[in-house]
Motif scaffolding. Structure first.
Motif, PDB file in Angstrom:
ATOM      1  N   HIS A  88      41.850  25.499 -10.561  1.00 14.68           N
ATOM      2  CA  HIS A  88      42.332  26.754 -11.138  1.00 14.68           C
ATOM      3  C   HIS A  88      41.187  27.958 -10.760  1.00 14.68           C
ATOM      4  N   GLU A  89      40.259  27.429  -9.635  1.00 18.35           N
ATOM      5  CA  GLU A  89      39.361  28.490  -8.934  1.00 18.35           C
ATOM      6  C   GLU A  89      40.006  29.500  -8.105  1.00 18.35           C
ATOM      7  N   LYS A  90      39.350  30.670  -7.846  1.00 19.41           N
ATOM      8  CA  LYS A  90      39.860  31.545  -7.059  1.00 19.41           C
ATOM      9  C   LYS A  90      38.812  32.086  -6.038  1.00 19.41           C
ATOM     10  N   LEU A  91      39.204  32.171  -4.667  1.00 18.68           N
ATOM     11  CA  LEU A  91      37.997  32.385  -3.624  1.00 18.68           C
ATOM     12  C   LEU A  91      37.622  33.851  -4.126  1.00 18.68           C
ATOM     13  N   PRO A  92      36.403  33.971  -3.983  1.00 15.03           N
ATOM     14  CA  PRO A  92      35.782  35.168  -4.209  1.00 15.03           C
ATOM     15  C   PRO A  92      35.702  36.185  -3.202  1.00 15.03           C
ATOM     16  N   MET A  93      35.946  35.943  -1.858  1.00 10.53           N
ATOM     17  CA  MET A  93      35.904  36.905  -0.822  1.00 10.53           C
ATOM     18  C   MET A  93      36.831  37.999  -0.663  1.00 10.53           C
ATOM     19  N   VAL A  94      37.127  38.671  -1.862  1.00 11.26           N
ATOM     20  CA  VAL A  94      38.030  39.621  -2.257  1.00 11.26           C
ATOM     21  C   VAL A  94      37.505  40.726  -3.042  1.00 11.26           C
ATOM     22  N   LEU A  95      37.902  41.665  -2.885  1.00  8.52           N
ATOM     23  CA  LEU A  95      37.720  42.852  -3.999  1.00  8.52           C
ATOM     24  C   LEU A  95      39.019  42.572  -4.814  1.00  8.52           C
ATOM     25  N   LYS A  96      38.848  42.560  -6.204  1.00  9.62           N
ATOM     26  CA  LYS A  96      39.822  42.281  -6.991  1.00  9.62           C
ATOM     27  C   LYS A  96      39.761  43.519  -8.441  1.00  9.62           C
TER      28      LYS A  96
END
Length: 538
Positions: free
Chosen positions: A386-394
Motif C-alpha cells: 500500500h505504498e505510493k511512489l513519491p516522485m509526484v506533487l500531491k
C-alpha cells in the motif's frame, strides 16, 4: 513522466466475460439518532438500485451485524429476518444475487457485503437486476473493523452517492506549484549560468567550487535516459512491491541533496558559522568543511528522513513531500542543461511519445485493461505494501466526494511533467541572456507551460480518465518558443545555440559563453542594483 491523476466517479471493472460499471459511494454510520457520524467508502452497482446524491435524502436504517455469516442459504437468515434494516454480511461462497435476494425477501432495505479482497462492483444479469429493488454495496473489511470499534450495536447507516465535482480546487495549488517551480527553476538556471561565465572571465572560480557542475545533455544521453525510464516503469508495474522501497530511498537521498542546493545560497549569506571544524580523518570531513555547511546538511537529511518515516501520514506528510519534490526539481533544472533547441526538441518529442504510449496504448496490451503509467503513479490497488511512489506533487482533494474516502484521495502531477518542459524554459532564459532580449523567450515559454497545464486539467474534467500531461505541455512550450524565434527571425541561432556573430571585430557570441563586452561591463557590478545583486547571490 507521470500522468496527472483523474477524479472519475465511475470506474470500469472486468468481471467474468462482461463489463460491469461500478461507482464509489458513501455509507454514513452513526449511533442511534445522533446527528454526528462518519462516512466510509462503498462500491456499488447502480443497476441493482440507485443511491440518492444527498445524505439528507438517504434513509437512515438500523444495521444488522451478520458478519459471521456469508448469507448464502435460508439457514443463515436469523429468526424474524431483517425488517427495515440493512444487514452486513461477509463476501464469498455464493453469488451477489443469491445474497441480495435472501436479504430482500426477508425484509432488508439494503445489503452491505464486507470484502477482504479488492472492491469490485456487485454484478448480475438483466433479469436479476429487474428482480432486485434494494441497493447492494461492498464495504472493505478494514472499514468494518473500524465501524465495530467506533459505533455501538444500535448503529444506523445511510447509503448515498454524492456527485463528483468536475474540477477540484486542489488543482489551483498544483498549478501554482508546477508553474512556480518551472519559472523559478528556469530563471535560476539562466542567472547561475551568467554568474559562472562572469567568474570564468575574471579567472576567479573560488566561489564557484562549492557550486554543482552543470551537465550538458547529448542525444545519446537522451536515448539512454528514455530506455531507462521505459524499463523502470515496466519493472515497477510487474514488481511494484519489490521496487517501491528502493524508489522511496532514492527520493529521500535526491531530495536531501536538492534541498541543500536550494538553501545554500541563503545560508552562505549568513555571517555566522564560517569557522571550520578541526582536522580529522572522518569521511567527507577531512577537508574541514565550515560548521554552517554541516548544520545545513544535517537539517536537510533530517527533513528527508522525517518524510521517509511519516510518509503515510495523509494529513500533513504531503506538504513535506511537495516541498522536497520542488527542491529536487529546482536542483535538477539548474544542474542539467540542454545546449541547443535541437536537443530540447529531441528530448520533449521522445518523452511526448513515451507518455502517450504508456497512458493511452498500454491499456490495450495489459490483461486488466489498465494504463501502466496511471497504475504505477497512483500505486496498484492490489499492492500488498500500500505504498505510493513519491516522485509526484500531491495535494489532497478539497471537496467532499467519495474519492476522498476511497483509493484516490489525492490529485497527482509527476515530476517529469515539471522537469521536461522546465529544461526548455531554462534554455530560453539562457538564450535571452545571450541575446539580451528582455526575457521574451523565457516569459513566452513559461506562459505556454501554464496554458498547457490548464488544458491538461480541462482534459481531465472532460475525459474523466488519466491524462499524459506531456501530450499538452510539449506542444504548448515547443510551439510557443518556436513561434517567438520565427517572429524575431532568430531561428537558426535558437536552433543550434551557436555560430552567431555580430561585429566580429568587437563583439562575439557563443552559447558556451555570453557577450564578452557584456562581461567587461559586468565587472563593475553595482550591489545596489536588485537584478545584479540577484546574479551575485545565486
Amino acid at each position: 513522466m507521470g500522468a496527472a491523476r483523474p477524479s472519475p466517479l465511475a470506474l470500469l471493472c472486468i468481471r467474468s466475460d462482461s463489463q460491469v460499471l461500478g461507482e464509489y459511494g458513501m455509507a454514513h454510520f452513526s449511533d442511534g439518532g445522533s446527528s454526528k457520524g462518519k462516512d466510509y467508502c462503498i462500491f456499488f452497482n447502480s443497476q441493482w438500485a440507485r443511491l440518492p446524491q444527498d445524505l439528507s435524502k438517504a434513509a437512515r436504517l438500523q444495521t444488522y451485524d451478520l458478519t459471521t455469516s456469508v448469507l448464502c442459504s435460508p439457514s443463515d437468515v436469523p429468526e424474524g429476518g431483517f425488517p427495515n434494516s440493512i444487514p452486513m454480511v461477509m463476501r464469498g461462497n455464493c453469488t451477489f444475487y443469491e445474497k441480495v435476494r435472501l436479504a430482500q425477501i426477508n425484509g432488508a432495505k439494503g445489503l452491505l457485503i464486507v470484502s477482504k479482497d479488492r472492491l469490485t462492483p456487485p454484478s448480475g444479469n438483466k433479469s436479476q437486476y429487474e428482480e432486485i429493488g434494494i441497493p447492494v454495496a461492498l464495504l472493505s473489511y478494514k472499514d468494518m473493523l473500524d465501524i465495530s470499534k467506533t459505533f455501538g450495536e444500535k448503529r444506523q447507516v445511510a447509503m448515498y452517492a454524492p456527485k463528483e465535482p468536475v474540477v477540484d480546487y486542489n488543482m489551483v495549488l498544483i498549478f501554482l506549484m508546477a508553474v512556480g517551480t518551472v519559472a523559478v527553476g528556469g530563471y535560476w538556471a539562466g542567472s547561475r549560468d551568467i554568474k559562472k561565465r562572469y567568474m570564468k572571465h575574471k579567472r576567479d572560480d573560488g566561489a564557484e567550487k562549492q557550486d554543482e557542475e552543470t551537465v550538458d545533455v547529448t542525444p545519446i544521453m537522451i536515448c539512454v535516459f528514455v530506455v531507462m525510464c521505459c524499463s523502470m516503469l515496466v519493472l515497477l508495474y510487474f514488481f511494484y512491491d519489490h521496487l517501491v522501497y528502493m524508489t522511496i530511498a532514492t527520493f529521500c537521498l535526491a531530495s536531501a541533496v536538492g534541498l541543500y542546493s536550494c538553501l545554500w545560497p541563503f545560508v552562505r549569506r549568513i555571517p555566522f558559522g564560517k569557522c571550520r571544524i578541526p582536522e580529522n580523518n572522518l569521511p567527507y570531513c577531512h577537508k574541514r568543511p565550515q560548521v554552517r555547511t554541516l548544520i545545513l546538511s544535517a537539517f536537510c537529511i533530517a527533513v528527508s528522513v522525517t518524510w521517509g518515516v511519516f510518509r503515510n501520514e495523509d494529513q500533513w506528510a504531503w506538504i513535506l513531500q511537495d516541498a522536497l519534490g520542488i527542491a529536487f526539481c529546482l536542483y535538477m533544472l539548474k544542474t542539467i542543461r540542454l545546449p541547443t533547441f535541437k536537443a530540447c526538441t529531441l528530448l520533449l518529442v521522445v518523452l511526448f511519445v513515451y507518455d502517450v504510449f504508456f497512458v493511452f496504448i498500454t491499456p490495450l496490451l495489459t490483461e486488466s485493461g489498465e494504463s501502466i503509467m496511471v497504475e504505477v503513479a497512483a500505486g496498484p490497488s492490489d499492492s500488498s505494501t500500500h505504498e505510493k511512489l513519491p516522485m509526484v506533487l500531491k495535494v489532497p482533494r478539497l471537496n467532499s466526494s467519495p474519492l476522498v474516502l476511497c483509493d484516490r484521495p489525492f490529485s497527482l502531477l509527476g515530476f517529469g511533467d515539471i522537469l521536461v518542459p522546465g529544461l526548455l524554459v531554462a534554455y530560453c532564459h539562457r538564450f535571452d541572456i545571450l541575446m539580451q532580449t528582455s526575457r521574451i523567450y523565457f516569459l513566452a515559454c513559461t506562459i505556454g507551460y501554464g496554458i498547457g497545464l490548464l488544458i491538461t486539467f480541462v482534459a481531465l474534467a472532460l475525459m474523466q480518465m488519466g491524462q499524459p500531461a506531456l501530450l499538452y505541455l510539449v506542444p504548448c512550450t515547443l510551439l510557443t518558443s518556436l513561434a517567438v524565434a520565427l517572429w524575431r527571425k532568430e531561428l537558426p541561432l535558437f536552433w543550434t545555440g551557436s555560430g552567431f556573430v555580430v561585429n566580429t571585430k568587437s563583439t562575439s557570441f557563443d552559447f558556451t559563453g555570453i557577450c564578452l563586452k557584456c562581461l567587461e561591463t559586468f565587472t563593475t557590478i553595482d550591489p545596489r542594483d536588485p537584478e545584479q545583486k540577484f546574479y551575485l547571490l545565486w
